[in-house]
Design a protein around this motif. Structure first.
Motif, PDB file in Angstrom:
ATOM      1  N   MET A   1       0.829  -1.030   0.436  1.00 36.11           N
ATOM      2  CA  MET A   1       0.099  -0.147  -0.131  1.00 36.11           C
ATOM      3  C   MET A   1       1.064   1.339   0.211  1.00 36.11           C
ATOM      4  SD  MET A   1      -3.528   1.077   0.482  1.00 36.11           S
ATOM      5  CE  MET A   1      -3.007   2.102   1.024  1.00 36.11           C
ATOM      6  N   SER A   2       0.617   2.161  -0.517  1.00 38.75           N
ATOM      7  CA  SER A   2       1.481   3.608  -0.801  1.00 38.75           C
ATOM      8  C   SER A   2      -0.105   4.855  -0.415  1.00 38.75           C
ATOM      9  CB  SER A   2       2.320   3.509  -1.625  1.00 38.75           C
ATOM     10  OG  SER A   2       1.366   3.631  -3.374  1.00 38.75           O
ATOM     11  N   VAL A   3       0.547   5.792  -0.196  1.00 38.01           N
ATOM     12  CA  VAL A   3      -0.167   6.785  -0.503  1.00 38.01           C
ATOM     13  C   VAL A   3       0.972   7.881  -1.159  1.00 38.01           C
ATOM     14  CG1 VAL A   3      -2.154   7.838   0.704  1.00 38.01           C
ATOM     15  CG2 VAL A   3      -2.216   6.623   1.596  1.00 38.01           C
ATOM     16  N   ILE A   4      -0.190   8.394  -1.724  1.00 39.97           N
ATOM     17  CA  ILE A   4       0.373   9.881  -3.027  1.00 39.97           C
ATOM     18  C   ILE A   4      -0.448  11.041  -2.329  1.00 39.97           C
ATOM     19  CG2 ILE A   4       0.888  10.299  -4.861  1.00 39.97           C
ATOM     20  CD1 ILE A   4       1.390   7.499  -5.651  1.00 39.97           C
ATOM     21  N   GLN A   5      -0.089  11.752  -1.866  1.00 42.36           N
ATOM     22  CA  GLN A   5      -0.264  13.065  -1.423  1.00 42.36           C
ATOM     23  C   GLN A   5       0.234  14.508  -2.809  1.00 42.36           C
ATOM     24  OE1 GLN A   5       0.274  14.636   2.998  1.00 42.36           O
ATOM     25  NE2 GLN A   5      -0.335  17.013   1.634  1.00 42.36           N
ATOM     26  N   ASP A   6      -1.342  14.723  -2.856  1.00 43.80           N
ATOM     27  CA  ASP A   6      -0.742  15.940  -4.157  1.00 43.80           C
ATOM     28  C   ASP A   6      -1.613  17.931  -4.259  1.00 43.80           C
ATOM     29  OD1 ASP A   6       0.717  15.110  -6.133  1.00 43.80           O
ATOM     30  OD2 ASP A   6      -0.805  13.774  -6.817  1.00 43.80           O
TER      31      ASP A   6
ATOM     32  N   PRO B   1      -5.339  25.093   2.112  1.00 49.72           N
ATOM     33  CA  PRO B   1      -5.195  24.320   1.346  1.00 49.72           C
ATOM     34  C   PRO B   1      -6.015  22.962   1.038  1.00 49.72           C
ATOM     35  CG  PRO B   1      -4.031  24.496   2.894  1.00 49.72           C
ATOM     36  CD  PRO B   1      -4.370  25.159   3.193  1.00 49.72           C
ATOM     37  N   VAL B   2      -5.664  22.309  -0.574  1.00 45.09           N
ATOM     38  CA  VAL B   2      -6.925  21.480  -0.453  1.00 45.09           C
ATOM     39  C   VAL B   2      -6.116  20.437  -1.168  1.00 45.09           C
ATOM     40  CG1 VAL B   2      -8.715  20.383  -1.745  1.00 45.09           C
ATOM     41  CG2 VAL B   2      -8.727  22.958  -1.174  1.00 45.09           C
ATOM     42  N   TYR B   3      -6.080  19.001  -0.925  1.00 47.00           N
ATOM     43  CA  TYR B   3      -5.683  18.429  -0.950  1.00 47.00           C
ATOM     44  C   TYR B   3      -5.998  16.915  -1.450  1.00 47.00           C
ATOM     45  CZ  TYR B   3      -2.026  20.591   1.154  1.00 47.00           C
ATOM     46  OH  TYR B   3      -0.697  21.650   1.839  1.00 47.00           O
ATOM     47  N   SER B   4      -5.242  16.555  -2.489  1.00 42.32           N
ATOM     48  CA  SER B   4      -5.496  14.639  -2.568  1.00 42.32           C
ATOM     49  C   SER B   4      -4.433  13.642  -2.563  1.00 42.32           C
ATOM     50  CB  SER B   4      -6.055  14.317  -4.652  1.00 42.32           C
ATOM     51  OG  SER B   4      -4.426  14.670  -4.951  1.00 42.32           O
ATOM     52  N   PHE B   5      -5.560  12.928  -2.148  1.00 35.42           N
ATOM     53  CA  PHE B   5      -4.617  11.585  -1.895  1.00 35.42           C
ATOM     54  C   PHE B   5      -5.211  10.268  -2.519  1.00 35.42           C
ATOM     55  CE2 PHE B   5      -5.397  14.610   1.833  1.00 35.42           C
ATOM     56  CZ  PHE B   5      -4.301  14.716   2.508  1.00 35.42           C
ATOM     57  N   THR B   6      -3.817   9.631  -2.696  1.00 33.17           N
ATOM     58  CA  THR B   6      -4.278   8.761  -3.913  1.00 33.17           C
ATOM     59  C   THR B   6      -3.903   7.412  -2.771  1.00 33.17           C
ATOM     60  OG1 THR B   6      -4.257   9.737  -6.223  1.00 33.17           O
ATOM     61  CG2 THR B   6      -3.831   7.627  -6.241  1.00 33.17           C
ATOM     62  N   MET B   7      -4.615   5.972  -2.545  1.00 38.26           N
ATOM     63  CA  MET B   7      -4.344   5.064  -2.108  1.00 38.26           C
ATOM     64  C   MET B   7      -4.142   4.032  -3.321  1.00 38.26           C
ATOM     65  SD  MET B   7      -7.295   5.254   0.641  1.00 38.26           S
ATOM     66  CE  MET B   7      -7.979   6.094  -0.347  1.00 38.26           C
TER      67      MET B   7
ATOM     68  N   ASP C   1      -1.470  -3.305  -3.895  1.00 42.10           N
ATOM     69  CA  ASP C   1      -0.306  -4.341  -4.964  1.00 42.10           C
ATOM     70  C   ASP C   1      -0.708  -4.640  -5.750  1.00 42.10           C
ATOM     71  OD1 ASP C   1       1.035  -3.627  -3.228  1.00 42.10           O
ATOM     72  OD2 ASP C   1       1.382  -5.761  -2.000  1.00 42.10           O
ATOM     73  N   HIS C   2      -1.779  -4.517  -6.652  1.00 40.41           N
ATOM     74  CA  HIS C   2      -3.092  -4.091  -7.454  1.00 40.41           C
ATOM     75  C   HIS C   2      -3.199  -3.656  -8.605  1.00 40.41           C
ATOM     76  CE1 HIS C   2      -3.879  -8.765  -5.260  1.00 40.41           C
ATOM     77  NE2 HIS C   2      -3.864  -8.690  -4.748  1.00 40.41           N
ATOM     78  N   GLY C   3      -2.853  -2.620  -8.124  1.00 38.58           N
ATOM     79  CA  GLY C   3      -3.096  -1.543  -9.034  1.00 38.58           C
ATOM     80  C   GLY C   3      -4.117  -0.918  -8.214  1.00 38.58           C
ATOM     81  N   VAL C   4      -4.898  -1.327  -8.293  1.00 39.07           N
ATOM     82  CA  VAL C   4      -6.276  -0.414  -7.613  1.00 39.07           C
ATOM     83  C   VAL C   4      -6.365   1.034  -6.849  1.00 39.07           C
ATOM     84  CG1 VAL C   4      -8.396  -1.056  -6.296  1.00 39.07           C
ATOM     85  CG2 VAL C   4      -7.710  -2.154  -7.349  1.00 39.07           C
ATOM     86  N   GLU C   5      -6.557   1.584  -6.696  1.00 47.81           N
ATOM     87  CA  GLU C   5      -6.621   3.413  -6.799  1.00 47.81           C
ATOM     88  C   GLU C   5      -8.027   3.653  -6.663  1.00 47.81           C
ATOM     89  OE1 GLU C   5      -4.461   6.193  -9.327  1.00 47.81           O
ATOM     90  OE2 GLU C   5      -3.362   4.486 -10.383  1.00 47.81           O
ATOM     91  N   VAL C   6      -7.638   4.585  -5.012  1.00 47.23           N
ATOM     92  CA  VAL C   6      -8.700   5.411  -4.240  1.00 47.23           C
ATOM     93  C   VAL C   6      -8.287   6.348  -4.239  1.00 47.23           C
ATOM     94  CG1 VAL C   6     -10.014   5.698  -3.443  1.00 47.23           C
ATOM     95  CG2 VAL C   6     -10.083   3.330  -3.743  1.00 47.23           C
ATOM     96  N   THR C   7      -8.941   7.405  -4.804  1.00 45.25           N
ATOM     97  CA  THR C   7      -8.842   9.163  -4.691  1.00 45.25           C
ATOM     98  C   THR C   7      -9.791   9.723  -4.101  1.00 45.25           C
ATOM     99  OG1 THR C   7      -7.015   9.010  -6.492  1.00 45.25           O
ATOM    100  CG2 THR C   7      -7.242  11.233  -5.870  1.00 45.25           C
ATOM    101  N   ALA C   8      -8.921  10.882  -2.709  1.00 45.66           N
ATOM    102  CA  ALA C   8     -10.161  11.290  -1.906  1.00 45.66           C
ATOM    103  C   ALA C   8      -9.206  13.169  -1.798  1.00 45.66           C
ATOM    104  CB  ALA C   8     -10.735  10.617  -0.832  1.00 45.66           C
ATOM    105  N   ILE C   9     -10.482  13.525  -1.291  1.00 44.99           N
ATOM    106  CA  ILE C   9      -9.909  15.372  -1.177  1.00 44.99           C
ATOM    107  C   ILE C   9     -10.632  15.415   0.180  1.00 44.99           C
ATOM    108  CG2 ILE C   9      -9.558  15.655  -3.621  1.00 44.99           C
ATOM    109  CD1 ILE C   9     -12.010  17.117  -3.361  1.00 44.99           C
ATOM    110  N   ASN C  10      -9.523  16.145   0.721  1.00 42.65           N
ATOM    111  CA  ASN C  10      -9.848  16.651   1.718  1.00 42.65           C
ATOM    112  C   ASN C  10     -11.083  18.133   1.728  1.00 42.65           C
ATOM    113  OD1 ASN C  10      -7.822  18.968   1.502  1.00 42.65           O
ATOM    114  ND2 ASN C  10      -7.362  19.438   3.044  1.00 42.65           N
ATOM    115  N   TYR C  11     -12.286  18.406   0.810  1.00 43.56           N
ATOM    116  CA  TYR C  11     -12.807  19.453   0.884  1.00 43.56           C
ATOM    117  C   TYR C  11     -13.843  18.092   0.463  1.00 43.56           C
ATOM    118  CZ  TYR C  11     -16.366  22.538  -0.765  1.00 43.56           C
ATOM    119  OH  TYR C  11     -17.475  22.991  -0.957  1.00 43.56           O
TER     120      TYR C  11
END
Length: 344
Positions: free
Chosen positions: A1-6, A15-21, A24-34
């Motif tokens: 698992m990794s989490v990428i913040q942008d 500031p508003v950020y996105s977080f992409t989880m 290991d299978h390449g499934v991604e879920v992205t959420a923002i703090n708004y």
């Protein structure tokens, strides 16, 4: 698992950020703090093609001006409250009225329209927000945390936890619009749905519960066996016609944490199984999506997405026979919903 913040933009000085989880299978879920908005869910079809299965926008401005609660956590109370008012222990409270004279999904500036604090955790992201006493008319300072966690079983778990310093109301849900065809290639009318529910809640002309539970047997609301969404959209049943040809109804779940809700797209093979500890799910088939604007470049239109809102029953404060949504002072609120992505 990794989490990428942008960075995803800025609202005033916040500031508003996105977080992409990513698992290991390449499934991604992205959420923002708004609004704790889920903006993307990238999952494979039966051919191994990874595509987005939720409606979303490219920019923060589009979410700020979005009228559909797209992908957001809604509250303090998900659903409608009749007359935008209620009483607790004899004290009346008047809420924001944002749907004619009624209160919907937490009001004009509910949880979906604020910037949350965010923290990356081991397998996801945790959002937190302090809703001040009187916000949108609700009593009590309410502290709420929402965590999104993705694992290698292709499961996204949403956990809600909260407490308040005064007696108040609380039932929250995530308002994602699912479209399993991928990138909005088709609408959701040929999706199939199964729900472990023997009863749905009848609605009146304002889409408020009448208090009557209706047996699903021999109706277009019988999802105990796999049913195509289009059967409800094309139905002449008065309850289907009432909501604009389709569904916008609470279903009482007769089991929990047992694959009680399963959505499928037979053409691409994707399935979404939902398990929850909530007493109900509101099925909304996107009947009010207008042919204006677009989602990820796909023109908006009726039936482009389907919401599966796990929650307590709408307007429960006016129906003592419903499960209570009253949160006592100091009481701990907790709710968990898990989404599992798979392919047939």
């Amino acid at each position: 698992m990794s989490v990428i913040q942008d960075s995803f933009g800025q609202l005033g000085h916040q500031p508003v950020y996105s977080f992409t989880m990513v698992n290991d299978h390449g499934v991604e879920v992205t959420a923002i703090n708004y609004g704790c908005i889920i903006t993307k869910m990238m999952v494979p079809d039966q051919q191994g093609n990874y595509e987005n299965i939720v409606l979303g926008h490219d920019t923060l401005d589009e979410y700020v001006n979005d009228p559909y609660f797209l992908g957001a956590v809604v509250g303090r109370v998900a659903g409608r409250i009749k007359g935008g008012s209620f009483e607790l222990d004899g004290t009346p409270f008047t809420l924001a009225r944002n749907e004619n004279k009624n209160h919907l999904h937490g009001g004009v500036r509910g949880f979906d329209k604020v910037v949350w604090d965010a923290e990356i955790v081991e397998d996801g992201v945790q959002f937190s927000y302090l809703s001040p006493d009187g916000e949108e008319g609700y009593p009590g300072n309410l502290y709420i945390q929402v965590s999104y966690r993705l694992n290698n079983d292709n499961e996204l778990t949403i956990q809600y936890e909260a407490h308040a310093d005064k007696k108040t109301l609380l039932t929250v849900t995530n308002h994602s619009y699912f479209n399993l065809s991928g990138n909005g290639k088709r609408d959701i009318l040929e999706h199939t749905l199964t729900i472990k529910s023997n009863q749905f809640l009848e609605l009146d002309h304002e889409l408020l519960p009448t208090g009557t539970f209706v047996d699903v047997e021999n109706t277009p609301f019988d999802f105990t066996r796999e049913r195509v969404i289009n059967t409800g959209a094309a139905s002449l049943h008065p309850q289907n016609k009432l909501v604009g040809e389709g569904y916008d109804h609470p279903f009482l779940l007769h089991t929990n944490h047992d694959r009680e809700i399963v959505l499928s797209d037979p053409e691409c093979g994707r399935t979404l199984a939902i398990e929850t500890d909530e007493p109900a799910v509101v099925v909304y088939s996107g009947n009010s999506l207008k042919a204006e604007g677009e989602f990820w470049g796909v023109p908006s239109r009726k039936y482009l997405g389907l919401c599966l809102e796990t929650q307590a029953l709408p307007d429960a404060i006016h129906h003592p026979e419903f499960p209570s949504i009253i949160l006592d002072k100091g009481q701990q609120y907790s709710s968990v919903t898990t989404y599992r992505f798979d392919c047939k």
